[in-house]
Enzyme design. Structure first.
Site, PDB file in Angstrom:
ATOM      1  N   LYS A 184       0.848  -1.184   0.000  1.00 55.50           N
ATOM      2  CA  LYS A 184       0.000   0.000   0.000  1.00 55.50           C
ATOM      3  C   LYS A 184       0.887   1.239   0.000  1.00 55.50           C
ATOM      4  CE  LYS A 184      -2.408   3.508   1.933  1.00 55.50           C
ATOM      5  NZ  LYS A 184      -2.095   4.542   2.956  1.00 55.50           N
TER       6      LYS A 184
ATOM      7  N   GLY B 204      -0.315   8.604   0.228  1.00 52.92           N
ATOM      8  CA  GLY B 204      -0.287   9.828  -0.565  1.00 52.92           C
ATOM      9  C   GLY B 204       1.066  10.523  -0.551  1.00 52.92           C
TER      10      GLY B 204
ATOM     11  N   GLY C 260      -5.312  10.712  -0.667  1.00 53.44           N
ATOM     12  CA  GLY C 260      -6.029  11.712   0.118  1.00 53.44           C
ATOM     13  C   GLY C 260      -5.579  13.142  -0.148  1.00 53.44           C
TER      14      GLY C 260
ATOM     15  N   ASP D  80      -5.730   2.064   3.753  1.00 55.04           N
ATOM     16  CA  ASP D  80      -5.035   1.138   4.654  1.00 55.04           C
ATOM     17  C   ASP D  80      -5.920  -0.081   4.940  1.00 55.04           C
ATOM     18  OD1 ASP D  80      -2.696   2.770   5.097  1.00 55.04           O
ATOM     19  OD2 ASP D  80      -3.919   4.046   6.383  1.00 55.04           O
TER      20      ASP D  80
ATOM     21  N   LYS E 186      -4.081   3.165  10.000  1.00 59.70           N
ATOM     22  CA  LYS E 186      -2.942   2.348   9.549  1.00 59.70           C
ATOM     23  C   LYS E 186      -2.632   1.238  10.570  1.00 59.70           C
ATOM     24  CE  LYS E 186      -0.029   5.059   7.524  1.00 59.70           C
ATOM     25  NZ  LYS E 186      -0.679   4.934   6.196  1.00 59.70           N
TER      26      LYS E 186
HETATM   27  P1  ADP Z   1      -0.390   7.777   4.298  1.00 54.49           P
HETATM   28  O1  ADP Z   1      -0.683   8.702   3.185  1.00 54.49           O
HETATM   29  O2  ADP Z   1       0.860   6.992   4.093  1.00 54.49           O
HETATM   30  O3  ADP Z   1      -1.566   6.919   4.712  1.00 54.49           O
HETATM   31  P2  ADP Z   1      -0.928   9.364   6.699  1.00 54.49           P
HETATM   32  O4  ADP Z   1      -0.610  10.811   6.682  1.00 54.49           O
HETATM   33  O5  ADP Z   1      -2.353   8.966   6.575  1.00 54.49           O
HETATM   34  O6  ADP Z   1      -0.017   8.691   5.566  1.00 54.49           O
HETATM   35  O7  ADP Z   1      -0.349   8.679   8.023  1.00 54.49           O
HETATM   36  C1  ADP Z   1       1.016   8.862   8.391  1.00 54.49           C
HETATM   37  C2  ADP Z   1       1.139  10.035   9.337  1.00 54.49           C
HETATM   38  O8  ADP Z   1       0.685   9.664  10.637  1.00 54.49           O
HETATM   39  C3  ADP Z   1       2.536  10.513   9.599  1.00 54.49           C
HETATM   40  O9  ADP Z   1       3.032  11.340   8.563  1.00 54.49           O
HETATM   41  C4  ADP Z   1       2.363  11.292  10.907  1.00 54.49           C
HETATM   42  O10 ADP Z   1       2.057  12.646  10.657  1.00 54.49           O
HETATM   43  C5  ADP Z   1       1.130  10.660  11.542  1.00 54.49           C
HETATM   44  N1  ADP Z   1       1.408  10.072  12.851  1.00 54.49           N
HETATM   45  C6  ADP Z   1       0.662  10.244  13.955  1.00 54.49           C
HETATM   46  N2  ADP Z   1       1.184   9.601  15.015  1.00 54.49           N
HETATM   47  C7  ADP Z   1       2.312   8.994  14.599  1.00 54.49           C
HETATM   48  C8  ADP Z   1       3.322   8.188  15.233  1.00 54.49           C
HETATM   49  N3  ADP Z   1       3.280   7.850  16.533  1.00 54.49           N
HETATM   50  N4  ADP Z   1       4.345   7.736  14.468  1.00 54.49           N
HETATM   51  C9  ADP Z   1       4.422   8.052  13.162  1.00 54.49           C
HETATM   52  N5  ADP Z   1       3.520   8.823  12.505  1.00 54.49           N
HETATM   53  C10 ADP Z   1       2.465   9.294  13.207  1.00 54.49           C
HETATM   54 MG    MG Z   2      -3.432   7.651   5.364  1.00 52.66          MG
END
Ligand code: ADP
Ligand code: MG
Length: 253
Positions: A7, A10, A38, A153, A208
């Site tokens: 997976k 974004g 997203g 996810d 996630k």
């Molecule tokens: P993706 O597009 O890969 O799904 P997301 O932005 O939805 O990414 O999720 C990843 C984000 O989660 C990270 O960039 C960070 O800002 C956030 N996050 C929140 N808590 C944590 C944590 N404990 N460790 C790592 N990332 C975290």
């Molecule tokens: Mg995400």
């Protein structure tokens, strides 16, 4: 060899870990990619003057938002990823979860046109594999009123379980579940919800971790890792300790 589900988030769409794919495919391993988009969707909605709202990390999706989501996820994001893979020498085909149909969903209450995968129908993916193609799946699913938006996810985890995958790689823009700046090396599925409850995991990390836990309960090694790091996917398949591993078999260390 059981398949691998990758997976791509974004923020990591153009990431270096994809460069491992030719090497992984050469070993005869079947690979399917699942992507979100997203940030790209939010940008398009902004430019159309449509406001975006989230509830517990999930996008509230009215009929108009769904229409744009299908354009962005199934269109521009999906096609760009397929072209990128082509440039790496990987023969890829972009589909949406409504093709086949591959993802059959049930509506999630109070979020509009948001669905949860109730069943995975693997025939289209298997047909593409049989033809030598890597399927690239946009996370929309077919439900009672047509297409639904599915959290990428969660969809990737459902697909990994449905395909009996060995690995689920959740490639993102951070090194794993971070605690004091470092990725926690390994977790059991039970420990995941604890980190949601105590607030260590926030925002996009919440769905996630939950997706990784679901896949782990289904017998899959799920890893949250940095998609911008070349060698991460091939290394993890080879047994290197990379990112945060979520699996039933994890022994506390
Ligand atoms: P993706 O597009 O890969 O799904 P997301 O932005 O939805 O990414 O999720 C990843 C984000 O989660 C990270 O960039 C960070 O800002 C956030 N996050 C929140 N808590 C944590 C944590 N404990 N460790 C790592 N990332 C975290
Ligand atoms: Mg995400």
């Amino acid at each position: 060899m059981r398949p691998v589900v990758v997976k791509i988030g974004g923020g990591a769409l153009a990431g270096g870990a994809l460069e491992d794919l030719p090497e992984v495919l050469e070993t005869g391993r079947k690979v399917v990619l699942v992507h979100g988009g997203g940030p790209q969707l939010t940008r398009m909605l902004d430019s159309l003057g449509i406001t975006t709202r989230f509830r517990e990390g999930l996008r509230v999706t009215d009929a108009r938002t769904l229409e744009v989501a299908e354009m962005v996820f199934g269109g521009s994001v999906n096609k760009a990823l397929v072209r990128e893979l082509g440039a790496l020498g990987v023969p890829a085909v972009g589909i949406s979860g409504t093709d086949g149909p591959t993802f059959l969903v049930e509506p999630v209450r109070d979020l509009g046109r948001v669905g949860e995968v109730a069943r995975v129908e693997p025939r289209l993916i298997e047909a593409l594999w049989a033809g030598g193609f890597v399927p690239v799946v946009a996370t929309l699913g077919l439900g009672p009123e047509g297409a639904y938006n599915v959290n990428a996810d969660a969809a990737a985890a459902a697909l990994a379980v449905g395909l009996g995958a060995e690995h689920l790689f959740l490639l993102t823009d951070v090194d794993g579940l971070l605690k004091e700046g470092k990725a926690i090396p390994a977790l059991t599925p039970e420990e995941c919800e604890g980190y949601v409850a105590d607030g260590l995991a926030a925002g996009g990390m919440v769905p996630k971790l939950r997706a990784a836990a679901e896949a782990a309960r289904g017998g899959i090694e799920a890893r949250i890792m940095n998609g911008n790091k070349k060698g991460a996917v091939a290394g993890a398949i080879a047994g290197e300790r990379i990112g945060t591993l979520i699996s039933e078999g994890v022994v506390a260390r």
